[in-house]
Design a protein around this motif. Structure first.
Motif, PDB file in Angstrom:
ATOM      1  N   ILE A 354       0.918  -1.242  -0.106  1.00 39.29           N
ATOM      2  CA  ILE A 354       0.015   0.051   0.062  1.00 39.29           C
ATOM      3  C   ILE A 354       1.005   1.321   0.075  1.00 39.29           C
ATOM      4  CG2 ILE A 354      -1.667   1.230   1.250  1.00 39.29           C
ATOM      5  CD1 ILE A 354      -2.609  -1.386   2.641  1.00 39.29           C
ATOM      6  N   TRP A 355       0.439   2.281  -0.845  1.00 46.08           N
ATOM      7  CA  TRP A 355       1.380   3.446  -1.007  1.00 46.08           C
ATOM      8  C   TRP A 355       0.814   4.363   0.229  1.00 46.08           C
ATOM      9  CZ3 TRP A 355       5.602   4.644  -3.744  1.00 46.08           C
ATOM     10  CH2 TRP A 355       5.640   4.041  -4.842  1.00 46.08           C
ATOM     11  N   SER A 356       1.939   4.813   1.295  1.00 44.77           N
ATOM     12  CA  SER A 356       1.573   5.853   1.945  1.00 44.77           C
ATOM     13  C   SER A 356       2.462   7.219   1.558  1.00 44.77           C
ATOM     14  CB  SER A 356       2.337   5.533   3.404  1.00 44.77           C
ATOM     15  OG  SER A 356       1.775   4.328   3.721  1.00 44.77           O
ATOM     16  N   MET A 357       1.602   8.150   1.353  1.00 45.34           N
ATOM     17  CA  MET A 357       2.197   9.477   0.744  1.00 45.34           C
ATOM     18  C   MET A 357       1.821  10.784   1.614  1.00 45.34           C
ATOM     19  SD  MET A 357       1.187   8.998  -3.123  1.00 45.34           S
ATOM     20  CE  MET A 357       1.812   7.645  -4.153  1.00 45.34           C
ATOM     21  N   TYR A 390      -6.797  -2.712   5.260  1.00 46.41           N
ATOM     22  CA  TYR A 390      -7.119  -1.360   4.278  1.00 46.41           C
ATOM     23  C   TYR A 390      -7.239  -1.849   2.769  1.00 46.41           C
ATOM     24  CZ  TYR A 390      -6.712   3.379   2.298  1.00 46.41           C
ATOM     25  OH  TYR A 390      -6.715   4.576   1.751  1.00 46.41           O
ATOM     26  N   PRO A 391      -8.460  -1.741   2.374  1.00 48.23           N
ATOM     27  CA  PRO A 391      -8.701  -2.337   0.804  1.00 48.23           C
ATOM     28  C   PRO A 391      -8.049  -1.477  -0.112  1.00 48.23           C
ATOM     29  CG  PRO A 391     -10.760  -1.169   1.699  1.00 48.23           C
ATOM     30  CD  PRO A 391      -9.736  -1.196   2.642  1.00 48.23           C
ATOM     31  N   TYR A 392      -7.794  -0.234   0.130  1.00 43.56           N
ATOM     32  CA  TYR A 392      -7.379   0.634  -1.118  1.00 43.56           C
ATOM     33  C   TYR A 392      -6.178   0.866  -1.270  1.00 43.56           C
ATOM     34  CZ  TYR A 392     -12.288   2.377  -0.561  1.00 43.56           C
ATOM     35  OH  TYR A 392     -13.652   2.611  -0.432  1.00 43.56           O
ATOM     36  N   PRO A 393      -5.455   1.019  -2.646  1.00 46.73           N
ATOM     37  CA  PRO A 393      -3.837   1.029  -3.001  1.00 46.73           C
ATOM     38  C   PRO A 393      -3.219   2.014  -2.231  1.00 46.73           C
ATOM     39  CG  PRO A 393      -5.126   2.037  -4.791  1.00 46.73           C
ATOM     40  CD  PRO A 393      -6.126   1.465  -3.732  1.00 46.73           C
ATOM     41  N   VAL A 394      -3.760   3.184  -1.778  1.00 46.34           N
ATOM     42  CA  VAL A 394      -2.986   4.446  -1.223  1.00 46.34           C
ATOM     43  C   VAL A 394      -3.739   5.028  -0.408  1.00 46.34           C
ATOM     44  CG1 VAL A 394      -4.166   6.014  -3.177  1.00 46.34           C
ATOM     45  CG2 VAL A 394      -1.883   6.748  -2.381  1.00 46.34           C
ATOM     46  N   GLY A 403      -3.923  24.474  11.248  1.00 45.37           N
ATOM     47  CA  GLY A 403      -4.433  23.472  12.117  1.00 45.37           C
ATOM     48  C   GLY A 403      -5.699  23.049  11.781  1.00 45.37           C
ATOM     49  N   GLY A 404      -6.165  21.979  12.297  1.00 43.27           N
ATOM     50  CA  GLY A 404      -7.582  21.262  11.729  1.00 43.27           C
ATOM     51  C   GLY A 404      -7.231  20.259  11.097  1.00 43.27           C
ATOM     52  N   GLY A 405      -8.170  19.361  10.304  1.00 47.80           N
ATOM     53  CA  GLY A 405      -7.887  18.374   9.647  1.00 47.80           C
ATOM     54  C   GLY A 405      -9.302  17.968   8.746  1.00 47.80           C
ATOM     55  N   MET A 406      -9.186  17.386   7.735  1.00 45.06           N
ATOM     56  CA  MET A 406     -10.453  16.718   7.229  1.00 45.06           C
ATOM     57  C   MET A 406     -10.226  15.577   6.210  1.00 45.06           C
ATOM     58  SD  MET A 406     -13.581  17.446   6.858  1.00 45.06           S
ATOM     59  CE  MET A 406     -15.088  16.460   6.274  1.00 45.06           C
ATOM     60  N   GLU A 407     -11.247  14.716   5.908  1.00 38.53           N
ATOM     61  CA  GLU A 407     -10.883  13.620   5.416  1.00 38.53           C
ATOM     62  C   GLU A 407     -11.799  13.236   4.416  1.00 38.53           C
ATOM     63  OE1 GLU A 407     -14.245  13.054   8.014  1.00 38.53           O
ATOM     64  OE2 GLU A 407     -12.726  14.185   8.325  1.00 38.53           O
ATOM     65  N   TYR A 408     -11.404  12.443   3.307  1.00 41.25           N
ATOM     66  CA  TYR A 408     -11.914  11.843   2.008  1.00 41.25           C
ATOM     67  C   TYR A 408     -11.295  10.643   1.631  1.00 41.25           C
ATOM     68  CZ  TYR A 408     -13.344  16.716   2.143  1.00 41.25           C
ATOM     69  OH  TYR A 408     -13.777  18.050   2.854  1.00 41.25           O
ATOM     70  N   PRO A 409     -11.910   9.805   0.957  1.00 39.95           N
ATOM     71  CA  PRO A 409     -11.390   8.559   0.607  1.00 39.95           C
ATOM     72  C   PRO A 409     -10.098   8.591  -0.002  1.00 39.95           C
ATOM     73  CG  PRO A 409     -13.745   8.688  -0.242  1.00 39.95           C
ATOM     74  CD  PRO A 409     -13.376   9.962   0.169  1.00 39.95           C
ATOM     75  N   MET A 410      -9.041   7.851   0.644  1.00 37.15           N
ATOM     76  CA  MET A 410      -7.549   7.946   0.262  1.00 37.15           C
ATOM     77  C   MET A 410      -6.892   8.906   0.503  1.00 37.15           C
ATOM     78  SD  MET A 410      -7.766   5.195  -2.882  1.00 37.15           S
ATOM     79  CE  MET A 410      -9.321   5.114  -3.627  1.00 37.15           C
ATOM     80  N   ILE A 411      -7.320  10.257   0.830  1.00 39.02           N
ATOM     81  CA  ILE A 411      -6.877  11.742   1.118  1.00 39.02           C
ATOM     82  C   ILE A 411      -7.237  12.330   2.289  1.00 39.02           C
ATOM     83  CG2 ILE A 411      -8.461  12.631  -0.524  1.00 39.02           C
ATOM     84  CD1 ILE A 411      -5.813  14.254  -1.689  1.00 39.02           C
TER      85      ILE A 411
END
Length: 797
Positions: A354-357, A390-394, A403-411
């Motif tokens: 799996i790619w971690s970037m 984790y089923p995705y490639p990246v 500050g803060g943070g927000m999430e989306y699929p794979m990014i």
């Protein structure tokens, strides 16, 4: 207090105590309500969702596939896009229309999210941005907002596959498309939408960050295309308006996205890039090949290359093509300022890499190059071990704003920025690692376990914060976790009930979202794992829930029911107290009465009686009168003495011994065993002052310096939830009792947890000190001649 009691014989086999009678229920008695099953609080099980908490035989999900072409207009901060959507109806219902979400309309003038924002003017002064936010009639647009810039979607075309216009209606952040013919079960419908909108300044979920020093923008583009609303067995169409706080309710699909940007930009996106050979230089491609077999991050775009791009100008455009399968959303980031590092590793030891970037500007260094990508990989491993692989490639972490943070699929878009000189405080470092773990962790909840965020914030934020808490401890034993420990929620639980919302409150209506949707449910799960259920039962049930509902859309009832179904633990009282109520935990150890067995042995009992009598005689008057005891009448006149002047009531007689032997002969084996145990019996009186019933955990400290802990499940309150008595027998004398000694139940008042009471000093300052910024020891101890630490070892690749 100490009491001695007799073991009765007369045919009795039970021990009868000379203690206070069992307390009767108080006028506020609610035990039956608290410990009865949830009943109508949960929806009736059916063929879609079963009583066990698993998907039923008729469970369905609709799907939407997207083919999108989008261009980022860097000169005008604008998105221009067109999409072809194919919508699949797997429901048993015939659909006459479909609903799409238009979240960018939060920023248009007159939006419900904007005009319902409340607040007041601070008479001590306000920033222009804060005042503008209070008076705005739309969402917060940012530095480029003005009368000539209208935010929100501009829909330029809605047409069917043949190019024929479709009738549509826009209602705030939702758009209804009327279908030419009803869409039946098993059918699909393809249509196209063209649109554009002006990008807002980053507001916590998406937008841009502007860097005035070099005049460049970092773009974090999310909820940027019209996308299908969810249709399910619970809500029908989930088309609650987007007001800014409640997040997103989405469905799965396959995406093909072509992203056109200035040719000096670097793009990160959901899914796998399909044309690296066209968008990367040969050197960058070689670095990618190296990263594919590296165990530590390899820099693909160096800081030097990013700094050169900052100073240059684009000479054209470049299109990055991405493919993402079985995801519920798609987001991307784009900038000429991005440094990019990556590694492709076998996270679970199963041969699948799996790619971690990470993508970040130089303003993020040296923190980001050292920690971000490693934190990404760690998150996948930690979460995967307690849920599913984790089923995705990246998985990608982008540095978006301080500050803060927000999430989306794979990014994900994450904060955590050092000072301009490259130094940082420990809090900034921990905050950055924590937010990366949190946002990358959201890939599991809700990107795969696809809960309804618009309705139930806690189902993704709370579960994810709990997993984040565990992952942080696995990152570093000494990690300064912010949420998860019971004592960290106490201040919130102490708040007045008028400003508290139950966890089971719709996302847009929650007061104090952070404590309510993140910290309280995470703490509740930690208490379940450590105190109520135990780690083994909890971990098994939690993993079962994750696997039952991965790539499906669970409801709260599905979570509650699965946790009980897989563990065999009745938790209805817990869900009602922690998730449906706002009462705190406050257990009060009111009193402890001490009892010992009367042995009836005259040698023992008369000696004890003598000692007690002598102790009572040691009054101040008796002590002072001893000086004149030889001057009393009886002492000076022997004729005033009789039998009782020489009688010793505590002397053991033959009659005493005979009575004792007769008593022993009358005892049963059980009664004799109790008599010879020499136990101490303590009656504890406990009050549930807070209202929320919880297990009773009490530490006993003995006079010999040892201690022991007794644990009683929450059901100890089931007959009386206000006040109870509990008898504890010990072979050793207890000198100190303490409730909740390990801070396990979020008790809001620990002053009443000890018996005898233990005084605690309150610390104060002699002189009022001026407030100061959090310390940055790295900066304080750096020699003045040492250069800034912006660039580290990772950029030497």
């Amino acid at each position: 207090m100490k009491f001695r009691f007799h073991v009765l014989v007369a045919g009795l086999t039970a021990i009868v105590f000379g203690a206070k009678a069992q307390l009767q229920p108080s006028p506020n008695y609610k035990a039956n309500d608290r410990f009865e099953q949830m009943g109508p609080l949960l929806p009736t099980p059916n063929t879609f969702r079963t009583a066990s908490g698993s998907p039923g035989r008729d469970f369905f999900q609709n799907r939407a596939d997207y083919d999108i072409k989008v261009e980022l207009d860097d000169a005008n901060q604008k998105i221009i896009g067109s999409e072809t959507i194919t919508y699949f109806n797997s429901s048993p219902d015939e659909l006459k229309y479909i609903w799409l979400q238009l979240e960018q309309n939060l920023f248009e003038k007159g939006s419900i999210g904007g005009v319902t924002r409340t607040g007041s003017v601070n008479e001590n002064g306000m920033s222009a941005a804060s005042l503008s936010a209070l008076t705005a009639t739309g969402g917060r647009a940012g530095r480029n907002s003005g009368p000539d810039r209208e935010y929100g979607y501009k829909i330029t075309a809605v047409k069917d596959k043949a190019g024929k216009p479709l009738k549509y209606t826009i209602n705030g952040t939702m758009m209804r498309i009327d279908l030419p013919t009803p869409l039946k079960t098993g059918q699909n419908f393809s249509f196209g939408v063209d649109w554009n909108y002006l990008i807002t300044e980053y507001y916590g979920r998406s937008g841009y960050e502007y860097f005035p020093k070099d005049g460049n923008y970092n773009y974090f583009i999310a909820h940027w295309f019209p996308r299908l609303a969810a249709y399910d067995d619970v809500n029908g169409w989930q088309h609650k308006q987007f007001l800014g706080q409640g997040e997103f309710t989405l469905i799965f699909g396959n995406y093909k996205v072509a992203i056109t940007v200035p040719n000096d930009h670097i793009v990160a996106a959901s899914g796998e890039c399909q044309n690296y050979k066209q968008v990367l230089t040969p050197t960058q491609q070689q670095r990618m090949q190296k990263a594919a077999n590296a165990k530590t991050p390899v820099v693909i775009v160096t800081q030097a290359e990013a700094e050169a791009a900052e100073k240059g100008k684009p000479t054209g455009k470049k299109t990055w093509i991405y493919k993402a399968d079985n995801v519920r959303d798609f987001a991307f980031a784009s900038s000429r300022k991005f440094i990019w590092d990556a590694m492709q590793t076998d996270v679970y030891g199963d041969g699948k890499k799996i790619w971690s970037m990470s993508f970040y500007p130089k303003e993020g260094n040296p923190l980001w190059e050292q920690y971000s990508t490693r934190a990404v990989e760690h998150t996948l491993k930690s979460y995967g071990n307690r849920t599913f692989k984790y089923p995705y490639p990246v998985a990608i972490s982008c540095h978006g704003t301080p500050g803060g943070g927000m999430e989306y699929p794979m990014i994900s878009f994450n904060g955590g920025r050092p000072e301009p000189d490259g130094t940082y405080s420990e809090a900034v470092k921990a905050g950055m690692i924590g937010v990366i773990i949190h946002e990358v962790g959201h890939n599991f909840f809700p990107m795969i376990v696809n809960s309804d965020e618009r309705q139930w914030a806690w189902m993704d934020e709370g579960l994810n914060t709990f997993c984040q808490y565990l992952a942080e401890k696995e990152w570093d034993y000494k990690f300064p976790t912010r949420r998860g420990e019971p004592n960290q929620i106490v201040d919130y639980m102490k708040s007045d009930k008028s400003v508290l919302s139950p966890i089971m409150t719709s996302s847009e209506n929650v007061i104090s979202l952070g404590p309510n949707a993140y910290a309280k449910p995470a703490t509740a799960l930690n208490i379940l794992r450590e105190t109520v259920m135990g780690r083994e039962l909890f971990d098994y049930a939690f993993k079962e829930y994750a696997n039952r509902w991965k790539f499906k859309n669970p409801t709260p009832a599905d979570f509650f029911r699965t946790m009980e179904d897989a563990s065999g633990v009745d938790l209805d009282w817990f869900w009602k107290g922690w998730f449906y109520g706002v009462e705190p935990v406050d257990q009060d150890l009111v009193e402890v009465d001490w009892f010992t067995v009367n042995t009836q042995n005259p040698e023992v009992e008369k000696a004890l009686a003598r000692a007690e009598a002598e102790a009572k005689a040691k009054t101040m008057s008796k002590i002072r009168d001893a000086a004149t005891k030889d001057q009393t009448v009886v002492a000076q006149d022997s004729t005033m003495k009789d039998f009782y002047n020489s009688y010793d009531p505590f002397a053991v007689t033959e009659a005493d011994k005979q009575r004792y032997q007769a008593y022993l002969a009358s005892l049963s084996d059980e009664e004799r065993k109790t008599l010879e145990s020499k136990n101490n019996f303590y009656t504890l009186t406990l009050k549930n002052k807070g209202g929320l019933p919880m297990p009773v955990i009490i530490r006993m400290e003995f006079e010999d310096g040892t201690d022991s802990v007794a644990r009683f499940p929450a059901e100890i309150w089931r007959f009386n939830d206000a006040q109870i008595q509990k008898v504890i027998a010990t072979s050793k004398r207890v000198v100190q009792w303490t409730l909740d000694p390990f801070q396990e139940i979020a008790d809001i008042d620990t002053d009443n947890n000890s018996f005898p009471r233990v005084s605690k000093p309150t610390r104060f300052q002699l002189f009022k000190q001026q407030s100061r910024r959090p310390t940055n020891p790295m900066q304080e101890q750096r020699p003045a001649t040492q250069p800034p630490a912006r660039q580290g070892g990772a950029n030497k690749n």
